[in-house]
Every structure is written in C-alpha cells, then in structure tokens.
Design an enzyme around this catalytic site. Sequence first.
Site, PDB file in Angstrom:
ATOM      1  N   ASP A  73       6.626 -10.404   0.782  1.00  0.00           N
ATOM      2  CA  ASP A  73       7.214  -9.111   1.135  1.00  0.00           C
ATOM      3  C   ASP A  73       8.726  -9.255   1.293  1.00  0.00           C
ATOM      4  O   ASP A  73       9.202 -10.048   2.094  1.00  0.00           O
ATOM      5  CB  ASP A  73       6.599  -8.592   2.436  1.00  0.00           C
ATOM      6  N   SER A 124       7.506  -0.651   1.315  1.00  0.00           N
ATOM      7  CA  SER A 124       6.333  -1.477   1.031  1.00  0.00           C
ATOM      8  C   SER A 124       5.084  -0.648   0.761  1.00  0.00           C
ATOM      9  O   SER A 124       4.178  -1.107   0.062  1.00  0.00           O
ATOM     10  CB  SER A 124       6.074  -2.439   2.193  1.00  0.00           C
ATOM     11  N   ASP A 175      -0.423  -2.863   8.431  1.00  0.00           N
ATOM     12  CA  ASP A 175       0.886  -2.764   7.800  1.00  0.00           C
ATOM     13  C   ASP A 175       0.717  -2.407   6.321  1.00  0.00           C
ATOM     14  O   ASP A 175      -0.360  -2.567   5.741  1.00  0.00           O
ATOM     15  CB  ASP A 175       1.637  -4.086   7.966  1.00  0.00           C
ATOM     16  N   THR A 177       1.397  -3.407   3.168  1.00  0.00           N
ATOM     17  CA  THR A 177       0.871  -4.182   2.045  1.00  0.00           C
ATOM     18  C   THR A 177      -0.632  -4.418   2.139  1.00  0.00           C
ATOM     19  O   THR A 177      -1.356  -4.133   1.181  1.00  0.00           O
ATOM     20  CB  THR A 177       1.643  -5.506   1.904  1.00  0.00           C
ATOM     21  N   ARG A 188       2.161   5.815   6.254  1.00  0.00           N
ATOM     22  CA  ARG A 188       1.856   4.431   6.598  1.00  0.00           C
ATOM     23  C   ARG A 188       1.813   4.193   8.100  1.00  0.00           C
ATOM     24  O   ARG A 188       1.355   3.148   8.551  1.00  0.00           O
ATOM     25  CB  ARG A 188       2.889   3.490   5.965  1.00  0.00           C
ATOM     26  N   GLU A 344      -0.556 -12.019   1.550  1.00  0.00           N
ATOM     27  CA  GLU A 344       0.823 -11.581   1.776  1.00  0.00           C
ATOM     28  C   GLU A 344       1.542 -12.448   2.802  1.00  0.00           C
ATOM     29  O   GLU A 344       1.047 -12.647   3.913  1.00  0.00           O
ATOM     30  CB  GLU A 344       0.859 -10.135   2.280  1.00  0.00           C
ATOM     31  N   ASP A 349      10.248 -10.230   4.728  1.00  0.00           N
ATOM     32  CA  ASP A 349      10.835  -8.900   4.887  1.00  0.00           C
ATOM     33  C   ASP A 349      11.261  -8.625   6.322  1.00  0.00           C
ATOM     34  O   ASP A 349      12.382  -8.176   6.581  1.00  0.00           O
ATOM     35  CB  ASP A 349       9.815  -7.859   4.438  1.00  0.00           C
ATOM     36  N   LYS A 350      10.391  -8.892   7.259  1.00  0.00           N
ATOM     37  CA  LYS A 350      10.674  -8.524   8.653  1.00  0.00           C
ATOM     38  C   LYS A 350      11.857  -9.308   9.208  1.00  0.00           C
ATOM     39  O   LYS A 350      12.666  -8.780   9.981  1.00  0.00           O
ATOM     40  CB  LYS A 350       9.416  -8.724   9.494  1.00  0.00           C
ATOM     41  N   HIS A 353      15.031  -7.918   7.591  1.00  0.00           N
ATOM     42  CA  HIS A 353      15.449  -6.725   8.332  1.00  0.00           C
ATOM     43  C   HIS A 353      16.235  -7.119   9.585  1.00  0.00           C
ATOM     44  O   HIS A 353      17.206  -6.458   9.955  1.00  0.00           O
ATOM     45  CB  HIS A 353      14.226  -5.906   8.760  1.00  0.00           C
ATOM     46  N   ASP A 391       7.256  -7.115  -3.316  1.00  0.00           N
ATOM     47  CA  ASP A 391       7.117  -5.662  -3.334  1.00  0.00           C
ATOM     48  C   ASP A 391       8.450  -4.952  -3.499  1.00  0.00           C
ATOM     49  O   ASP A 391       8.519  -3.866  -4.056  1.00  0.00           O
ATOM     50  CB  ASP A 391       6.396  -5.171  -2.076  1.00  0.00           C
ATOM     51  N   HIS A 392       9.518  -5.557  -3.024  1.00  0.00           N
ATOM     52  CA  HIS A 392      10.851  -4.976  -3.146  1.00  0.00           C
ATOM     53  C   HIS A 392      11.873  -6.068  -2.880  1.00  0.00           C
ATOM     54  O   HIS A 392      11.554  -7.117  -2.320  1.00  0.00           O
ATOM     55  CB  HIS A 392      11.044  -3.819  -2.159  1.00  0.00           C
ATOM     56  N   HIS A 434      16.071  -2.473   2.494  1.00  0.00           N
ATOM     57  CA  HIS A 434      15.614  -2.935   1.192  1.00  0.00           C
ATOM     58  C   HIS A 434      16.685  -2.650   0.139  1.00  0.00           C
ATOM     59  O   HIS A 434      17.546  -1.790   0.331  1.00  0.00           O
ATOM     60  CB  HIS A 434      14.335  -2.208   0.777  1.00  0.00           C
TER      61      HIS A 434
END
EC number: 3.1.3.1
Length: 471
Positions: A73, A124, A175, A177, A188, A344, A349-350, A353, A391-392, A434
Amino acid sequence: MKQSTIALALLPLLFTPVTKARTPEMPVLENRAAQGDITAPGGARRLTGDQTAALRDSLSDKPAKNIILLIGDGMGDSEITAARNYAEGAGGFFKGIDALPLTGQYTHYALNKKTGKPDYVTDSAASATAWSTGVKTYNGALGVDIHEKDHPTILEMAKAAGLATGNVSTAELQDATPAALVAHVTSRKCYGPSATSEKCPGNALEKGGKGSITEQLLNARADVTLGGGAKTFAETATAGEWQGKTLREQAQARGYQLVSDAASLNSVTEANQQKPLLGLFADGNMPVRWLGPKATYHGNIDKPAVTCTPNPQRNDSVPTLAQMTDKAIELLSKNEKGFFLQVEGASIDKQDHAANPCGQIGETVDLDEAVQRALEFAKKEGNTLVIVTADHAHASQIVAPDTKAPGLTQALNTKDGAVMVMSYGNSEEDSQEHTGSQLRIAAYGPHAANVVGLTDQTDLFYTMKAALGLK
C-alpha cells in the site's frame, strides 16, 4: 529507451507458443545485485548475462491453479528505492520484490463521481475496487461503481468456483484494501454498524442493505482472514439475524476459528468453509517493524542521520506478514481446486502519510519477506501466479543530503555507510498525500506476461480472472 521500443523487443518472446514454464533457478533474472565494486568499471552492473532465453523460459499461458496477489500500500518506485538503499545498499536487491521476472507499469486513476472524468490521484478504496472488480470508481467507494452499483469481486468469484480464498493484511481488516475483496459500500468509513447507519445508511442492515464492512466480511466467509481491526468486532449488530450480539460473538456462532497471537495462529491445522480462520492480532493496525524519528522541517540539516530501531511492540506474539502469508498458503493449498490469496503490507502507506521514513522502510522490508515466501511456494508448486504491485504512489522522495527542502526531511544511515535523505513535502496538513504517478507491477508464473508494458489497474482483475478460468 522508449516504451514502444521495449514492447517491440519483447514481441518475439510474448508470441512464442509456450504451454509450460520451466521451473529451475534462473539467476540471470532473480539475482540482481551489483556484480562487484561499484567504484570499478562495470561493478555496478546488475545483469550477469543475456536474459532472452531466461525470459522465454519464464513464460506460460497455461491456466493457473493458484494466485497470490501481494500489495504494497503506497509502494511507489520511490518507496521501493528508499527501502532497498537503506536495507540492502544501492547495489543490493530485494530477493522478493526485485526477483519477479516480468515487470510492467500500470495506471491507477479514480473517477469523479459526478462527472465520470478522471480523478488522477486515487485513494486505496477506489484503487482496490479497480483490481478486485475490474471497475473504476470514485475515491472512498468499495465494491461499487460511480452509480453505487455492486460488482462481484475476484475473491467472491473464486469462492463461487470452489477455490479456497484468503485475505491477509497488516491493517485493520475493515481498511480499504482488504475490505474491497469482501464488501460493497458507498463509503470506506463504514467499518461497523454504527458508522454504517451514519455514513452510508443505504448499506445498513436496517435499511435492507448488506451491512457494514465487518458484517459483510463475515458473510463473505473467506477461508483465511488475518490482520488487525479487533476493535470493530466488539460492536453490536443493530439489525438482522444477529441483532443484539457483538460481531465477534457472531463470528464464533457461525463457526469461525478465532486466533489472536502468533502461537494460536501457528497451531491451526485446517481452515475451510466449515471452519474458516479469523485472526485478529490488534485492536487497530498491527504494529510496524521499525521505529525512528518523523521527518521535520530542515530535519536533514538540523538533526543527525539515524539508524532505524526495532519496534518493541512487534514482539514474538505478533505474527509477521511473512508468517501470516506462510500460514495462509499452508492452509489454502489443501484445497485441490486451488486458491486465491491477497496479502497487503498496509503501513508503507500509513507511515508515508506520517512522514516516518523508518516506519515506511521497515514495512517495505516486511512485504519483501512475504513476497519471498510466495515465490518459494510458487516455484515448488509450479502452477501459481504471483503478482506484486501497489495501489497508489506516495509522497516520499530521496533528495540530496544538503537540500534545504520546503517540506519535511530526515537523514538515514544506510547499509552502504552513506547518508540518504528522505523528504516529504506535498501537504501542509499533518498527513502527507498520495500521488498519481504510474506504478510497478511484476509477476511470476502462468499468465505473468500480461503485466508487461503499460496496463491499467483494472487489467489486473481480468488477468487474474482469465488465469483462474473464472466465469
């Protein structure tokens, strides 16, 4: 070299009739470390010989029995490069992520719900919906299109065909994904009954909908589901057959095997539709592998370079992503018809961020170890398609050591004994955002050639569907 030139170069390989891939070791494809002293002529070269024959031998158009899809992710090229530099050195390579023989790139935009035009930076949810259903949608949507119409997921289709199914994540299982495989909701954020009634009431059970993400997860009944998110299972159902019971009580009453630590996970010997496995290893997201300071304004100039440290919360009671992947493969492979498994690594990702380079890098290393386990199984089994992608893209960049960046920076000591500076600067808010650049997708096994060149995220759904022969 232009992409068109690369595509032409591969045409003789892709159109050579091949029915079965050879499975011996192919070091020319798999070992991509620098050959020697990177200061010497040719020392930084990664190729050890011509790879044409090895690429041809890796091709197979036979049906796949199993698919293992591994998602990093937020794992763009910058995230992969930073993790490789730190953990393996500039001339090093990842034995999982970098070892898949066929590689391409895919686009991953979402859609504007009102206009249907491209939203160039996906979240995501829209992203996972694209590869799990083959349908583009708006940011925040799971399993539905821009008109809020449900579309079947690859996991649902595999299960209907009699295959075993698995869903593994280091995030909360609600979450985006992991949820995209099992849920159809307009937002989501609808983790449990209370949030669903408030944020997507049309999906709530009391309104005749399919329920919250967690309730739909239980209904989807994958054979193996592992991750975090135990907190939401403590919520009480407000409507339907299980009204008045917590979602955890519902899971137990419906025959789920519940485990909460590495030892109990290790003790499980079977998981199927009679006894599906539900592992809940954290109230929220699972703990990350490495800790270190977050990037700060001029952090590379005002603060010393650091070395990442192990996270004490990630102790032996917490299964690693590789261990969860191993157990899922062990259990799912008992189904003679085959299996579909998504894995995943969520907190790349987290931590991106959070502008936390050590957290981000450690999670990428974790994913690489899971990819290694998947490849080990695939090479031994001989009929498994392994796909690794993201995913991104995300915010982190590698910048020069003395850069006075306008954003947040932190210097790291790499395996090379050099300093690498990570920069995060695309948002003035507390959370970095992202980005929309294309992503790497790589594969091994039957139908792996379909990731080569430029594809779209939705192509992944159709590649997997065709590989498994799903209708």
